[in-house]
Design a protein around this motif. Structure first.
Motif, PDB file in Angstrom:
ATOM      1  N   ALA A  93       9.996   2.847   4.520  1.00 26.47           N
ATOM      2  CA  ALA A  93       9.873   4.299   4.672  1.00 26.47           C
ATOM      3  C   ALA A  93      10.373   4.970   3.395  1.00 26.47           C
ATOM      4  N   GLU A  94       9.590   5.908   2.870  1.00 25.45           N
ATOM      5  CA  GLU A  94       9.936   6.586   1.618  1.00 25.45           C
ATOM      6  C   GLU A  94      10.558   7.950   1.874  1.00 25.45           C
ATOM      7  N   GLY A  95      11.356   8.395   0.919  1.00 22.13           N
ATOM      8  CA  GLY A  95      11.847   9.774   0.935  1.00 22.13           C
ATOM      9  C   GLY A  95      12.856  10.072   2.026  1.00 22.13           C
ATOM     10  N   LEU A 119       0.874  -1.173   0.000  1.00 22.58           N
ATOM     11  CA  LEU A 119       0.000   0.000   0.000  1.00 22.58           C
ATOM     12  C   LEU A 119       0.914   1.227   0.000  1.00 22.58           C
ATOM     13  N   ASP A 120       0.864   1.977  -1.103  1.00 16.09           N
ATOM     14  CA  ASP A 120       1.778   3.095  -1.333  1.00 16.09           C
ATOM     15  C   ASP A 120       1.284   4.350  -0.611  1.00 16.09           C
ATOM     16  N   ASP A 121       2.196   5.275  -0.322  1.00 15.04           N
ATOM     17  CA  ASP A 121       1.854   6.584   0.253  1.00 15.04           C
ATOM     18  C   ASP A 121       0.984   6.434   1.492  1.00 15.04           C
ATOM     19  N   PHE A 122       1.283   5.428   2.316  1.00 10.04           N
ATOM     20  CA  PHE A 122       0.397   5.130   3.429  1.00 10.04           C
ATOM     21  C   PHE A 122       0.304   6.310   4.397  1.00 10.04           C
TER      22      PHE A 122
HETATM   23 CA    CA Z   1       5.015   6.366  -2.481  1.00 10.33          CA
END
Ligand code: CA
Ligand code: C2E
Ligand code: CA
Ligand code: CA
Length: 278
Positions: free
Chosen positions: A234-236, A177-180
């Protein structure tokens, strides 16, 4: 604009018609982007935060437009969704990413490398999409278990998608699930979709070393994931401080400019052959 005089109205109308002409041109050009060989993938490493081991890559799409230069996905994917061009584009992305993974898995010590591919909600709603998707993965010669499909939580994700995801999950394909955390009803998606991974949006990673609320949100997401047995990416991640804070909270995997920007296939191959090798 009516009360501001005829001159201004004219200027406004002209700008608007330019914009719609521009969109019309883009629309038609987008429908030919695959056959004209204008699409490219970049690959961003997904790493073990403690060891820096490369676990896999996320495929990120670029449109190399002959006049406009490199167009980022946020500038054309919404249009491609609107026109339906996303179906052909999405097929190309999945096939290309899987073929690249097959090549990389033949490198020494890289047989378990994974590939994450973004899917738009429009793609999920095509009839026969589960069987088709599985066929593309198998034709490329990779195992379904090495592919993770990233889905963005979205109000248009409906129950019919659950069937698609369940079929693919049954064949071994993973879902993230992206951009959670940035949209609503995210927890209900966890109940309906066979998701194995949550990707914490970079908005929270960005704020977590400065704002207690963001830190609290990241901690809460990790607690939810832990209690229902989900992995977290964890993104970014852009700073060593963010990486340390995530590790301190028990987050094991991450992505971001600190760990590696989206790379061309040649750059990623060099990375796999050299530094970062375990
Ligand atoms: Ca994302
Ligand atoms: P996303 O899936 O959330 O992808 C992560 C985005 O964050 C990427 O932007 C990536 O380049 C960027 N990023 C990575 N690390 C950092 C960092 O440390 N700091 C910052 N500020 N940004 C970072 P990109 O490549 O422009 O993609 C934007 C969005 O376009 C993606 O967001 C995804 O939703 C969509 N997208 C990309 N490729 C595809 C595709 O093949 N199919 C579909 N349907 N959507 C795609
Ligand atoms: Ca993604
Ligand atoms: Ca995003």
């Amino acid at each position: 604009a009516k009360n501001r005089g005829p001159g201004l109205v004219e200027v406004f109308d002209e700008a608007a018609s330019h914009r719609s002409l521009d969109r019309l041109a883009l629309r038609s050009e987008l429908s030919h982007a695959v056959e004209r060989d204008q699409l490219r993938l970049r690959y961003q490493p997904i790493v073990n935060l403690a060891t820096s081991e490369i676990l896999g890559f996320e495929a990120l799409l670029r449109w190399h437009h002959p006049v406009r230069g490199v167009v980022p996905p946020d500038d054309f994917i919404p249009l491609a969704e609107e026109t339906g061009a996303i179906i052909g584009i999405g097929d190309w992305v999945l096939a290309q990413a899987c073929r690249q993974l097959a090549v990389w898995q033949r490198l020494p010590g890289r047989s378990r490398l994974g590939m994450n591919v973004n899917l738009s909600a429009t793609q999920l709603q095509q009839p026969g999409v589960a069987v088709h998707t599985l066929g593309v993965i198998k034709d490329a010669g990779v195992s379904p278990g090495d592919i993770c499909l990233e889905i963005t939580e979205h109000s248009s994700i409906r129950t019919d998608v659950t069937e698609f995801a369940t079929t693919l999950r049954g064949a071994g394909v993973n879902f993230a699930l992206d951009d959670f955390g940035i949209s609503y009803s995210n927890l209900s998606h966890l109940k309906r979709l066979p998701v194995g991974t949550l990707k914490i949006d970079r908005l929270f990673v960005d704020g977590m070393t400065a704002k207690d609320t963001d830190l609290g949100i990241v901690r809460a997401i990790l607690a939810i994931a832990d209690s229902i047995g989900l992995a977290v990416v964890a993104e970014g991640i852009e700073t060593a401080e963010q990486r340390a804070a995530l590790l301190a909270l028990g987050c094991e995997r991450g992505q971001g400019y600190l760990l590696g920007p989206p790379l061309s296939d040649e750059e990623a191959t060099a990375l796999l052959l050299g530094a970062g090798r375990r």
